[in-house]
Design an enzyme around this catalytic site. Structure first.
Site, mmCIF file in Angstrom:
data_model
loop_
_atom_site.group_PDB
_atom_site.id
_atom_site.type_symbol
_atom_site.label_atom_id
_atom_site.label_comp_id
_atom_site.label_asym_id
_atom_site.label_seq_id
_atom_site.Cartn_x
_atom_site.Cartn_y
_atom_site.Cartn_z
ATOM 1 N N ARG A 245 40.994 18.553 99.801
ATOM 2 C CA ARG A 245 42.330 18.985 99.418
ATOM 3 C C ARG A 245 42.407 18.993 97.903
ATOM 4 N NH1 ARG A 245 42.701 20.857 103.715
ATOM 5 N NH2 ARG A 245 44.323 20.591 105.304
ATOM 6 N N GLU A 274 48.173 25.585 96.201
ATOM 7 C CA GLU A 274 47.786 26.851 96.835
ATOM 8 C C GLU A 274 49.016 27.639 97.285
ATOM 9 O OE1 GLU A 274 45.065 26.154 100.034
ATOM 10 O OE2 GLU A 274 43.733 24.943 98.810
ATOM 11 N N HIS A 292 39.922 28.893 99.554
ATOM 12 C CA HIS A 292 40.117 28.087 100.762
ATOM 13 C C HIS A 292 39.590 28.822 101.999
ATOM 14 C CE1 HIS A 292 42.787 24.677 102.555
ATOM 15 N NE2 HIS A 292 41.621 24.780 103.176
#
Length: 339
Positions: A245, A274, A292
């Protein structure tokens, strides 16, 4: 007329495991959310979604209604008993708020392991070999003029911060490249799980590693676990990989360390805000970054969808869930006993 089967609301359509989705419809009434915003979804909960039994969500579900935070959970009807997430990390879901409402949260930890580990190794090798500047030079028409040399992985120390499923899969893959692995967890693993990796303190991992792979979940305790002070304790030229993360790292401090040269390169799949990316990072040519996509393979996404839907199916028929999140394991057993 209300559906006679339990109502399962999908925040995202199933794309890769359609046969399983069709099987699920034998025991569930399913719909894909049509709300276009958080406020509209809250309004729809009063009407067409007032009897939902379970919610299926993915990492992109926040695009409709934002995080599944305390406010979101409070709006859910009493009929909602399960939130089944099709990824490993579930930090966008307030599990405490869910527990207070008697809602069990499940995730899908196993299916993500191989694809995420594969990408982590790609980022590791790419950052170590300084491939991002090389690719930029090629596209700029200068081929490899002025491109710095990279480094070999052999005999480097790989520090894995968080030796769970993905961390262990990364270690296994990196053995083939001659890397020596050390790791830090809250507690040491059994020798078989550690597979020859040495358990070290957090401080030693920072100081001794040539490459650091971040594999811890995001919690209140791990947010900005690595900031300016931790970066300063690392070896000059260290390579940092993050497929966990984004907020585990202080991105501004990381960009500053790249700019100063103290950090040699980074390989990133995840980001603190994000889909926004820290501008300082975007300007760093030694930052190898992808958006991602750690689990973005057809095979892995099909496994993730299937796993999450199997949790839904088991909730409906009263079978033991595959993977209630650790905080909710007791809650899941209590829910099953009431079926």
């Amino acid at each position: 007329m209300q559906p006679t089967k339990p109502f399962v609301l999908f925040f995202n359509p199933v794309k890769f495991a359609r046969p399983f989705y069709e099987q699920l419809q034998k025991v569930a009434h399913t719909e894909v959310v049509t709300s276009q915003s958080r406020d509209e979804f809250f309004q729809d909960l009063q009407t067409k979604y007032k009897n939902i039994f379970a919610i299926y969500r993915t990492s992109s579900s926040g695009a409709v209604a934002g995080k599944f935070d305390a406010e979101f959970i409070q709006q859910l009807p009493p009929s909602c008993k399960y939130i089944c997430h099709n990824g490993a990390g579930y930090d966008p879901i307030d599990t405490n708020a869910c527990a207070k409402r008697g809602i069990v949260v499940t995730n899908a930890p196993d299916p993500v392991t191989d694809a995420t580990a594969d990408l982590a190794v790609f980022l590791l090798l790419g950052a170590l070999r300084q491939l991002n500047p090389a690719m930029a030079s090629l596209r700029a028409g200068t081929f490899k003029t002025g491109v710095s040399v990279g480094n070999d992985p052999q005999d480097k120390i790989l520090g894995i911060l968080g030796m769970g499923r993905i961390g262990r899969a990364i270690k296994k893959r990196c053995d083939a490249f001659g890397l020596k692995t050390v790791y830090h967890n809250r507690s040491p693993l059994a020798p078989k799980q550690a597979a020859g990796a040495e358990y070290v303190s957090f401080e030693k991992l920072l100081a001794a590693s040539d490459i650091i792979s971040v594999n811890v979940p995001l919690t209140a305790k791990t947010k900005h676990l690595i900031g300016a002070a931790e970066l300063a304790r690392m070896k000059p030229g260290v390579v940092i990989i993050n497929t966990a993360r984004g907020a585990v790292l202080d991105e501004v401090a990381l960009a500053d360390a790249l700019e100063s040269g103290h950090v040699g390169a980074v390989g990133l799949d995840v980001y603190e805000r994000e889909p926004e990316i820290e501008e300082k990072l975007l300007g760093q040519e030694r930052a190898l970054m992808v958006p991602h996509v750690g689990t973005h393979t057809a095979e892995t996404l099909a496994k993730m969808e299937t796993w999450a839907m199997e949790n839904v199916r088991r909730a409906i028929v009263g079978e033991a869930l595959l993977s209630p999140v650790p905080e909710h394991q007791r809650l899941a057993l209590e829910a099953r006993s009431r079926v």
